[in-house]
Design a protein around this motif. Structure first.
Motif, short mmCIF file in Angstrom:
data_model
loop_
_atom_site.label_atom_id
_atom_site.label_comp_id
_atom_site.label_asym_id
_atom_site.label_seq_id
_atom_site.Cartn_x
_atom_site.Cartn_y
_atom_site.Cartn_z
N ASP A 46 0.83 -1.21 0.00
CA ASP A 46 0.00 0.00 0.00
C ASP A 46 0.86 1.26 0.00
O ASP A 46 0.53 2.25 -0.67
CB ASP A 46 -0.93 0.00 1.22
N TYR A 47 1.96 1.23 0.77
CA TYR A 47 2.84 2.40 0.84
C TYR A 47 3.45 2.70 -0.52
O TYR A 47 3.48 3.86 -0.96
CB TYR A 47 3.93 2.16 1.88
N LEU A 48 3.95 1.68 -1.19
CA LEU A 48 4.59 1.89 -2.48
C LEU A 48 3.59 2.41 -3.51
O LEU A 48 3.91 3.27 -4.34
CB LEU A 48 5.25 0.60 -2.96
N LYS A 49 2.37 1.89 -3.45
CA LYS A 49 1.33 2.37 -4.36
C LYS A 49 1.02 3.84 -4.08
O LYS A 49 0.91 4.66 -5.01
CB LYS A 49 0.07 1.52 -4.21
N GLU A 50 0.91 4.17 -2.79
CA GLU A 50 0.62 5.55 -2.40
C GLU A 50 1.73 6.51 -2.86
O GLU A 50 1.47 7.64 -3.26
CB GLU A 50 0.47 5.61 -0.88
N GLN A 51 2.98 6.03 -2.80
CA GLN A 51 4.14 6.86 -3.18
C GLN A 51 4.44 6.77 -4.67
O GLN A 51 5.39 7.42 -5.14
CB GLN A 51 5.37 6.42 -2.38
N ASP A 52 3.68 5.98 -5.40
CA ASP A 52 3.87 5.79 -6.84
C ASP A 52 5.28 5.27 -7.14
O ASP A 52 5.97 5.75 -8.05
CB ASP A 52 3.61 7.10 -7.60
N ILE A 53 5.69 4.26 -6.36
CA ILE A 53 6.99 3.62 -6.55
C ILE A 53 6.76 2.23 -7.13
O ILE A 53 6.01 1.42 -6.55
CB ILE A 53 7.77 3.52 -5.22
N SER A 54 7.38 1.93 -8.23
CA SER A 54 7.20 0.65 -8.90
C SER A 54 8.06 -0.43 -8.25
O SER A 54 9.23 -0.19 -7.91
CB SER A 54 7.56 0.77 -10.38
N LEU A 55 7.50 -1.63 -8.08
CA LEU A 55 8.25 -2.75 -7.51
C LEU A 55 9.48 -3.08 -8.35
O LEU A 55 10.52 -3.49 -7.82
CB LEU A 55 7.35 -3.98 -7.40
N LYS A 56 9.37 -2.89 -9.65
CA LYS A 56 10.49 -3.24 -10.54
C LYS A 56 11.65 -2.26 -10.43
O LYS A 56 12.75 -2.55 -10.92
CB LYS A 56 10.01 -3.32 -11.99
N ASP A 57 11.42 -1.13 -9.79
CA ASP A 57 12.48 -0.14 -9.64
C ASP A 57 13.29 -0.32 -8.36
O ASP A 57 14.16 0.50 -8.04
CB ASP A 57 11.89 1.28 -9.66
N LEU A 58 12.99 -1.38 -7.61
CA LEU A 58 13.65 -1.64 -6.34
C LEU A 58 14.53 -2.88 -6.42
O LEU A 58 14.25 -3.81 -7.18
CB LEU A 58 12.61 -1.84 -5.23
N SER A 59 15.61 -2.87 -5.62
CA SER A 59 16.40 -4.08 -5.39
C SER A 59 15.98 -4.67 -4.04
O SER A 59 15.48 -3.95 -3.16
CB SER A 59 17.90 -3.75 -5.36
N TYR A 60 16.19 -5.98 -3.87
CA TYR A 60 15.72 -6.66 -2.66
C TYR A 60 16.86 -7.50 -2.07
O TYR A 60 17.49 -8.31 -2.77
CB TYR A 60 14.53 -7.56 -3.00
N PHE A 61 17.11 -7.29 -0.76
CA PHE A 61 18.20 -7.98 -0.08
C PHE A 61 17.68 -8.59 1.22
O PHE A 61 16.83 -8.01 1.89
CB PHE A 61 19.33 -7.00 0.25
N VAL A 62 18.24 -9.75 1.60
CA VAL A 62 17.79 -10.43 2.81
C VAL A 62 18.96 -11.13 3.48
O VAL A 62 19.89 -11.61 2.81
CB VAL A 62 16.66 -11.44 2.47
N SER A 63 18.93 -11.17 4.81
CA SER A 63 19.85 -12.01 5.57
C SER A 63 19.58 -13.47 5.22
O SER A 63 18.44 -13.87 5.00
CB SER A 63 19.62 -11.79 7.07
#
Length: 212
Positions: free
Chosen positions: A61-78
């Motif tokens: 919901d936050y990303l949609k509200e901020q108009d940030i595309s999922l494809k424009d992000l990198s994802y990192f995890v322990s």
């Protein structure tokens, strides 16, 4: 949503991209019992899975509200399983394939060495002098066979310096304390006592921290 401060003069913030999201893994039974977990690979409990799903839905919901595309992000995890399962549950809410995220060893939790598995009262009963030394200097104290927050900060600074793209990160309480302390100007001794909830996530945007 709670905002906290501006980063003017912050130490490692110069390495950070303008936008990052940090998510702590959901609760484990050892979290609930107050046991020092460190790098022991303890799985999520049902509460932790609910927290992860909540954070995934709130992030969507936050990303949609901020108009940030999922494809424009990198994802990192322990690589620890409680963080990986948290990321998997978040990805389920985001409807993303799990092959998009990268596991990074540097995002492992601070290790408490021989103290892992014990509660603070149990440690105080077994090693009162060491427990007192830790209480007096949580930033610099090194548990037996373990790691200090100062040592952890060097590991996280090295990782942070490599992040050049907006990112979503799932990691641990100790790691997120150091990250928050590096992004905002604060005395090092305050970093180990920062509260890091498991049912909200931290947003670093435009030099400010916000909890969502």
């Amino acid at each position: 949503m709670n905002k906290s401060g501006n980063n003017s003069g912050a130490g490692a913030a110069r390495f950070a991209p303008p936008f990052m999201i940090f998510i702590r893994h959901g609760q484990t039974d050892w979290n609930a019992e107050g046991r020092m977990q460190g790098q022991r690979d303890i799985p999520l409990n049902d509460t932790g899975r609910d927290q992860a799903r909540r954070n995934g839905a709130a992030l969507r919901d936050y990303l949609k509200e901020q108009d940030i595309s999922l494809k424009d992000l990198s994802y990192f995890v322990s690589p620890l399983s409680r963080a990986v399962e948290t990321m998997d549950l978040i990805f389920g809410e985001l409807d993303l394939p799990t092959d998009l995220y990268q596991r990074d060893e540097r995002l492992r939790e601070i290790t408490f060495g021989a103290w892992e598995g014990y509660t603070i009262p149990e440690i105080a009963a077994r090693s009162p002098e060491q427990a007192a030394a830790r209480k007096a200097d949580k930033w610099g104290f090194v548990p037996p066979e373990g790691e200090s927050y100062r040592m952890l900060s060097s590991r996280i600074d090295a990782w942070l310096a490599t992040i050049t793209h907006p990112a979503v990160v799932v990691s641990h309480g100790g790691v997120m304390r150091v990250l928050q302390g590096r992004l905002l100007p604060m005395p090092p001794q305050d970093i180990p006592t920062l509260d890091i909830p498991q049912d909200r996530f931290l947003v670093w945007k435009d030099g400010e921290i916000e909890w969502v």
